[in-house]
Each structure stands twice: as structure tokens, then as C-alpha cells.
Design an enzyme around this catalytic site. Structure first.
Site, PDB file in Angstrom:
ATOM      1  N   THR A 130       0.796  -1.284   0.046  1.00 21.67           N
ATOM      2  CA  THR A 130      -0.206  -0.086   0.008  1.00 21.67           C
ATOM      3  C   THR A 130       1.009   0.993  -0.136  1.00 21.67           C
ATOM      4  OG1 THR A 130      -1.413   1.260   1.479  1.00 21.67           O
ATOM      5  CG2 THR A 130      -0.120  -0.455   2.419  1.00 21.67           C
ATOM      6  N   ASP A 131       0.428   2.455  -0.582  1.00 21.82           N
ATOM      7  CA  ASP A 131       0.878   3.640  -0.580  1.00 21.82           C
ATOM      8  C   ASP A 131       1.352   4.073   0.968  1.00 21.82           C
ATOM      9  OD1 ASP A 131      -1.807   4.402  -0.131  1.00 21.82           O
ATOM     10  OD2 ASP A 131      -1.530   5.895  -1.676  1.00 21.82           O
ATOM     11  N   GLU A 132       0.262   3.586   1.819  1.00 20.51           N
ATOM     12  CA  GLU A 132       0.355   4.136   3.236  1.00 20.51           C
ATOM     13  C   GLU A 132       1.823   3.629   3.954  1.00 20.51           C
ATOM     14  OE1 GLU A 132      -3.239   3.331   5.624  1.00 20.51           O
ATOM     15  OE2 GLU A 132      -4.425   3.292   3.805  1.00 20.51           O
ATOM     16  N   TYR A 136      -1.391  -0.392  10.990  1.00 16.60           N
ATOM     17  CA  TYR A 136      -1.683  -1.032   9.947  1.00 16.60           C
ATOM     18  C   TYR A 136      -0.783  -0.790   8.953  1.00 16.60           C
ATOM     19  CZ  TYR A 136      -3.255  -1.209   5.100  1.00 16.60           C
ATOM     20  OH  TYR A 136      -3.494  -1.632   3.626  1.00 16.60           O
ATOM     21  N   LYS A 180       2.373  -3.445   7.370  1.00 18.77           N
ATOM     22  CA  LYS A 180       2.400  -3.548   5.937  1.00 18.77           C
ATOM     23  C   LYS A 180       4.046  -3.192   5.488  1.00 18.77           C
ATOM     24  CE  LYS A 180      -0.214  -4.365   3.095  1.00 18.77           C
ATOM     25  NZ  LYS A 180      -0.638  -5.752   2.457  1.00 18.77           N
TER      26      LYS A 180
HETATM   27  P1  NAD Z   1     -10.009  -6.871   2.786  1.00 16.42           P
HETATM   28  O1  NAD Z   1      -9.975  -6.501   4.130  1.00 16.42           O
HETATM   29  O2  NAD Z   1     -11.327  -6.582   1.875  1.00 16.42           O
HETATM   30  O3  NAD Z   1      -9.992  -8.456   2.478  1.00 16.42           O
HETATM   31  C1  NAD Z   1      -8.781  -9.103   3.045  1.00 16.42           C
HETATM   32  C2  NAD Z   1      -8.967 -10.584   2.856  1.00 16.42           C
HETATM   33  O4  NAD Z   1      -7.881 -11.282   3.540  1.00 16.42           O
HETATM   34  C3  NAD Z   1     -10.460 -10.950   3.409  1.00 16.42           C
HETATM   35  O5  NAD Z   1     -10.899 -12.043   2.377  1.00 16.42           O
HETATM   36  C4  NAD Z   1      -9.817 -11.910   4.831  1.00 16.42           C
HETATM   37  O6  NAD Z   1     -10.795 -12.936   5.087  1.00 16.42           O
HETATM   38  C5  NAD Z   1      -8.575 -12.367   4.370  1.00 16.42           C
HETATM   39  N1  NAD Z   1      -7.416 -12.628   5.455  1.00 16.42           N
HETATM   40  C6  NAD Z   1      -7.481 -12.076   6.444  1.00 16.42           C
HETATM   41  N2  NAD Z   1      -6.574 -12.493   7.155  1.00 16.42           N
HETATM   42  C7  NAD Z   1      -6.114 -13.636   6.739  1.00 16.42           C
HETATM   43  C8  NAD Z   1      -5.153 -14.668   7.154  1.00 16.42           C
HETATM   44  N3  NAD Z   1      -4.663 -14.861   8.219  1.00 16.42           N
HETATM   45  N4  NAD Z   1      -5.270 -15.618   6.130  1.00 16.42           N
HETATM   46  C9  NAD Z   1      -5.879 -15.922   5.013  1.00 16.42           C
HETATM   47  N5  NAD Z   1      -6.735 -14.754   4.747  1.00 16.42           N
HETATM   48  C10 NAD Z   1      -6.781 -13.673   5.714  1.00 16.42           C
HETATM   49  O7  NAD Z   1      -8.868  -6.050   2.034  1.00 16.42           O
HETATM   50  P2  NAD Z   1      -8.615  -5.366   0.708  1.00 16.42           P
HETATM   51  O8  NAD Z   1      -9.142  -3.830   0.777  1.00 16.42           O
HETATM   52  O9  NAD Z   1      -9.113  -6.253  -0.452  1.00 16.42           O
HETATM   53  O10 NAD Z   1      -7.185  -5.245   0.751  1.00 16.42           O
HETATM   54  C11 NAD Z   1      -6.343  -6.396   0.015  1.00 16.42           C
HETATM   55  C12 NAD Z   1      -4.771  -5.884   0.273  1.00 16.42           C
HETATM   56  O11 NAD Z   1      -4.510  -4.910  -0.604  1.00 16.42           O
HETATM   57  C13 NAD Z   1      -4.370  -5.807   1.493  1.00 16.42           C
HETATM   58  O12 NAD Z   1      -2.929  -6.476   1.681  1.00 16.42           O
HETATM   59  C14 NAD Z   1      -3.940  -4.272   1.719  1.00 16.42           C
HETATM   60  O13 NAD Z   1      -3.235  -3.977   2.620  1.00 16.42           O
HETATM   61  C15 NAD Z   1      -3.816  -3.867   0.089  1.00 16.42           C
HETATM   62  N6  NAD Z   1      -4.097  -2.635  -0.273  1.00 16.42           N
HETATM   63  C16 NAD Z   1      -5.693  -2.165  -0.048  1.00 16.42           C
HETATM   64  C17 NAD Z   1      -5.875  -1.165  -0.374  1.00 16.42           C
HETATM   65  C18 NAD Z   1      -7.434  -0.537  -0.457  1.00 16.42           C
HETATM   66  O14 NAD Z   1      -7.610   0.714  -0.691  1.00 16.42           O
HETATM   67  N7  NAD Z   1      -8.201  -1.388   0.134  1.00 16.42           N
HETATM   68  C19 NAD Z   1      -5.029   0.001  -1.224  1.00 16.42           C
HETATM   69  C20 NAD Z   1      -3.677  -0.693  -1.506  1.00 16.42           C
HETATM   70  C21 NAD Z   1      -3.311  -1.711  -0.782  1.00 16.42           C
HETATM   71  P1  TYD Z   2     -10.444   4.582   4.670  1.00 15.47           P
HETATM   72  O1  TYD Z   2     -11.715   4.164   3.733  1.00 15.47           O
HETATM   73  O2  TYD Z   2     -10.707   3.989   6.025  1.00 15.47           O
HETATM   74  O3  TYD Z   2      -9.238   4.411   3.915  1.00 15.47           O
HETATM   75  P2  TYD Z   2      -7.711   4.717   4.428  1.00 15.47           P
HETATM   76  O4  TYD Z   2      -7.802   5.134   6.052  1.00 15.47           O
HETATM   77  O5  TYD Z   2      -6.880   3.546   4.190  1.00 15.47           O
HETATM   78  O6  TYD Z   2      -7.322   5.993   3.614  1.00 15.47           O
HETATM   79  O7  TYD Z   2     -10.699   6.206   4.899  1.00 15.47           O
HETATM   80  C1  TYD Z   2     -10.328   6.909   3.829  1.00 15.47           C
HETATM   81  C2  TYD Z   2     -10.399   8.351   4.292  1.00 15.47           C
HETATM   82  O8  TYD Z   2     -11.733   8.777   4.899  1.00 15.47           O
HETATM   83  C3  TYD Z   2      -9.462   8.754   5.528  1.00 15.47           C
HETATM   84  O9  TYD Z   2      -8.806   9.676   5.270  1.00 15.47           O
HETATM   85  C4  TYD Z   2     -10.472   8.499   6.821  1.00 15.47           C
HETATM   86  C5  TYD Z   2     -11.619   9.005   6.449  1.00 15.47           C
HETATM   87  N1  TYD Z   2     -13.086   8.396   6.927  1.00 15.47           N
HETATM   88  C6  TYD Z   2     -13.846   9.170   7.340  1.00 15.47           C
HETATM   89  O10 TYD Z   2     -14.024  10.570   7.383  1.00 15.47           O
HETATM   90  N2  TYD Z   2     -15.241   8.658   7.598  1.00 15.47           N
HETATM   91  C7  TYD Z   2     -15.321   7.322   7.964  1.00 15.47           C
HETATM   92  O11 TYD Z   2     -16.369   6.749   8.257  1.00 15.47           O
HETATM   93  C8  TYD Z   2     -14.354   6.473   7.473  1.00 15.47           C
HETATM   94  C9  TYD Z   2     -14.386   4.998   7.602  1.00 15.47           C
HETATM   95  C10 TYD Z   2     -13.130   7.200   6.738  1.00 15.47           C
END
Ligand code: NAD
Ligand code: TYD
Length: 339
Positions: A125-127, A153, A157
Site C-alpha cells: 500500500t502507499d500508506e 496497519y 505492511k
Molecule cells: P479486505 O479486508 O477487503 O480483504 C482481506 C481478505 O484477507 C479477506 O478476505 C480476509 O478474510 C482475508 N484474510 C485476512 N486475514 C487472513 C489470514 N490470516 N489468512 C488468510 N486470509 C486472510 O482487504 P482489501 O481492501 O481487499 O485489501 C487487500 C490487500 O490490498 C491488503 O493487503 C491491503 O493492504 C492492500 N491494499 C488495499 C488498498 C485499499 O484501498 N483497500 C489499497 C492498497 C493496498
Molecule cells: P478509509 O476508507 O478507512 O481508507 P484509508 O484510511 O486507508 O485511507 O478512509 C479514507 C479516508 O476517509 C480517511 O482519510 C479516513 C476518512 N474516513 C472518514 O472521514 N469517515 C469514515 O467513517 C471513514 C471510515 C473514513
């Protein structure tokens, strides 16, 4: 080609599985997922019967189980999406983030070491880069930006990324890492900003905005992320990091208002709540490397992607209504009531 996709019952992993199963009928795609609160078999419903797809329930941090899986399946590629992914939950209770995101990654890497692998891809992630100041719109995260994390988090990562790079250098595991900005689109779990605001708008509930709503995120439509990972696992250079993002920066307030207007609701629903601890101000990706090396560019701009996403939530109410009517309600009350 046999690919194990971990975390494929979640948001991005699920979209990636749809993409891969349909695009490559000649590949075997195996989803490994522990089905935590964020995993949902409904997300995989349309691929469950496909001959090139198989689902296996299991935990990436369970060494014995993971080794057994490698012995049975002898995968060519691992794409590791499995993670605890929500910043707010990591502030509430960090431990499981260390277990899944760090230890789990280590177990997968050890399995690659023991049984061999053609490619291990870490979905990061970019985080991991921390945040950028709001008043320096000229600054972007490049692959050379130092890791500088803010939340449990992002720290978990970043730790996993370092482990992946260490296993490449020390043991020669053929790895790649991608660091993507915030995704949105179908099957996004409603604890995250965009699906939470859509669901609350549709239920005429208050829309919680943290702080002043001025934080900026660089939003990428999930299919564009999936295409990027597809390119990296096939053509990316081993040992390299690729940033993925598409210059679609919006403040949280802009995002919330866009959804309110698209659904014809009132801005009076907006409720400012106590800010997130350590809240990152701005994320913004410089995607030059992946564009130059792999020809990747985002194809869906935010204004189009958000319309498609809202329509998906309107057309698939049972998917998210099932989620918010269960355990999720307890989480919601804990996080938001009286905030
Ligand atoms: P999500 O929370 O929707 O899904 C995570 C999945 O992983 C779930 O299906 C969960 O059951 C499974 N999981 C959790 N713990 C596990 C374990 N111990 N063993 C096997 N499976 C397990 O997450 P997401 O938003 O789809 O993110 C997926 C990946 O992408 C993550 O690694 C996250 O860090 C990365 N990512 C997410 C975003 C975003 O905007 N959501 C952006 C950049 C990177
Ligand atoms: P989020 O979707 O949790 O992603 P991330 O924290 O990984 O960027 O949140 C996106 C942005 O929205 C973040 O700045 C936090 C804000 N946020 C709210 O203002 N209200 C909410 O209820 C949530 C879940 C997030």
C-alpha cells in the site's frame, strides 16, 4: 500456470480473482482465504463453478497448513492480498495486524523458500510512505520515498515489505511488490469510507466525516489495480517495487458530497466526528515507473468510477445489507456512537 491468490474473498483479491479466472481460462487459480469478518464467499459466487478455480479455507500464518498446501498444489505464483486492512481497527486492536500482515507474509515466504516459486508478489500500500502535507501539491510518493508509517496497519505492511525484500536479497526468492493508493469499486467492505457513505446515504443515516474532511486520498478504481498486478506478475522485473495510482486526488469531503449529490440526498446528513488518531493528511502516487516499464495507465477516472460504484451498490443491495445487518453493527456502534 498455477496461481495461489491469498485474501481472494476480500475486496481487491475478489476483484482480482474475477479478472484472472475470466481472462486466463488456461490458468489454475486457487483462492486461499481465512474468511475473517472481511472475507465473503458471496464475492466469489460467480466463479465458484468455473473449472479453472478452486477455493481453500486457511490462515496464511498457519505454517503447517501453508506448507501442506504448497506440497499439494505446487504453485507457480503467489499473489498475497491476505491482510487485516482497516486503519481504524488497527488503532483499536493492533495485534492481529502483526500476526496476519507480518508473520503471515513470513510464513508464505518460508514456503516459497522450501518448495520453490516462480514469483511471489506482495500486494502492499502507499500508506507505507506515510503522508504528504496538504500545502505541497507538487509532492508525490515515488518508489524511492522512504518508508515512514503512521498507523499500526501501515507499520505492519511496511514491515512485511522489508521482509519480502530481505528474502529476495538473502535467499534469492523472485519477488515483486506493488504499492497502490486507495481503491474503490464493487465488493468493497462497508467499513471503508466510500461504501460506508453510500450505505448510510441509502439508509438516510448520518455520514461520519473525520476531523474537517480535508484529508486527501488518491482514488483508484479497483479494476485498474487488478490490471496493474496482472502486468507486474507477468512482466515486472524481479526485486522491484511498483507504485500504482492515477492522479485522482479528492478530499474526503469532496468524495462524500459527490456521493450525496449522485444519490439525491441532503448535505445535512454530513456529521463531523472526532478525528482518527495519527490521521494521514494526503496520499498521492507518482505512477511514472509502472507507466514507463509496463505501459500501465488507469482507464477509469474518479467521476466515472464513482458512478459505476454507486450503481453497483444499488444493484447489489443484498451483498452489503447482509454484512451490515450482522456482526458489523457491533463494530459500527463501537466506532461511531457518541463519537
Ligand atoms: P479486505 O479486508 O477487503 O480483504 C482481506 C481478505 O484477507 C479477506 O478476505 C480476509 O478474510 C482475508 N484474510 C485476512 N486475514 C487472513 C489470514 N490470516 N489468512 C488468510 N486470509 C486472510 O482487504 P482489501 O481492501 O481487499 O485489501 C487487500 C490487500 O490490498 C491488503 O493487503 C491491503 O493492504 C492492500 N491494499 C488495499 C488498498 C485499499 O484501498 N483497500 C489499497 C492498497 C493496498
Ligand atoms: P478509509 O476508507 O478507512 O481508507 P484509508 O484510511 O486507508 O485511507 O478512509 C479514507 C479516508 O476517509 C480517511 O482519510 C479516513 C476518512 N474516513 C472518514 O472521514 N469517515 C469514515 O467513517 C471513514 C471510515 C473514513
Amino acid at each position: 500456470m498455477k496461481i495461489i491468490v491469498t485474501g481472494g474473498a476480500g475486496f481487491i483479491g475478489g476483484n482480482f480473482i474475477h479478472h484472472m479466472v475470466n481472462k486466463y481460462p488456461q490458468y489454475q487459480i486457487i483462492c486461499l482465504d481465512a474468511l475473517t469478518y472481511a472475507g465473503n464467499m458471496e464475492t466469489l459466487k460467480s466463479v465458484m463453478e468455473k473449472p479453472n478455480f478452486k477455493f481453500i479455507k486457511g490462515d496464511i500464518a498457519d505454517r503447517e497448513f501453508v506448507y501442506g498446501l504448497f506440497e499439494d498444489e505446487k504453485p507457480d505464483i503467489i499473489v498475497n492480498f491476505a491482510a487485516e486492512s482497516h486503519v481504524d481497527r488497527s488503532i483499536d486492536d493492533p495485534e492481529v495486524f502483526l500476526k496476519t500482515n507480518y508473520i503471515g507474509t513470513g510464513v508464505l515466504l518460508d514456503a516459497c523458500r522450501k518448495y520453490g516459486i516462480k514469483r511471489y508478489h506482495q500486494v502492499s500500500t502507499d500508506e507505507v510512505y506515510g503522508d504528504l502535507p496538504l500545502d505541497r501539491t507538487d509532492l508525490f510518493f515515488t518508489e524511492e520515498t522512504p518508508l515512514h508509517t503512521s498507523s499500526p496497519y501501515s507499520a505492519s505492511k511496511a514491515a512485511a515489505d522489508l521482509l519480502v525484500q530481505a528474502y529476495h536479497r538473502t535467499f534469492g526468492i523472485p519477488v515483486t511488490i506493488s504499492r497502490c493508493s486507495n481503491n474503490y469499486g464493487p465488493y468493497h467492505f462497508p467499513e471503508k469510507l466510500i461504501p460506508l457513505i453510500i450505505a448510510n446515504c441509502l439508509n438516510e443515516k448520518p455520514l461520519p466525516v473525520y476531523g474537517k474532511g480535508e484529508n486527501v486520498r488518491d482514488w483508484l478504481y479497483v479494476e485498474d489495480h487488478c490490471r496493474a498486478i496482472d502486468l507486474i506478475i507477468h512482466d515486472g522485473r524481479v526485486g522491484e517495487v511498483y507504485n500504482i495510482g492515477g492522479h485522482n486526488e479528492r478530499t474526503n469531503l469532496q468524495v462524500v458530497k459527490t456521493i450525496i449529490h449522485a444519490l439525491g440526498k441532503s448535505e445535512d446528513l454530513i456529521t463531523y466526528v472526532t478525528d482518527r488518531l495519527g490521521h494521514d493528511m494526503r496520499y498521492a502516487i507518482d505512477p511514472t515507473k509502472i507507466k514507463n516499464e509496463l505501459g500501465w495507465e488507469p482507464t477509469t477516472l474518479f467521476d466515472e468510477g464513482i458512478k459505476k460504484t454507486i450503481q453497483w451498490y444499488l444493484d447489489n443491495k443484498s451483498w452489503w445489507e447482509n454484512i451490515i445487518s450482522g456482526e458489523y453493527q457491533k463494530y459500527y456502534d463501537k466506532m461511531y456512537v457518541g463519537r
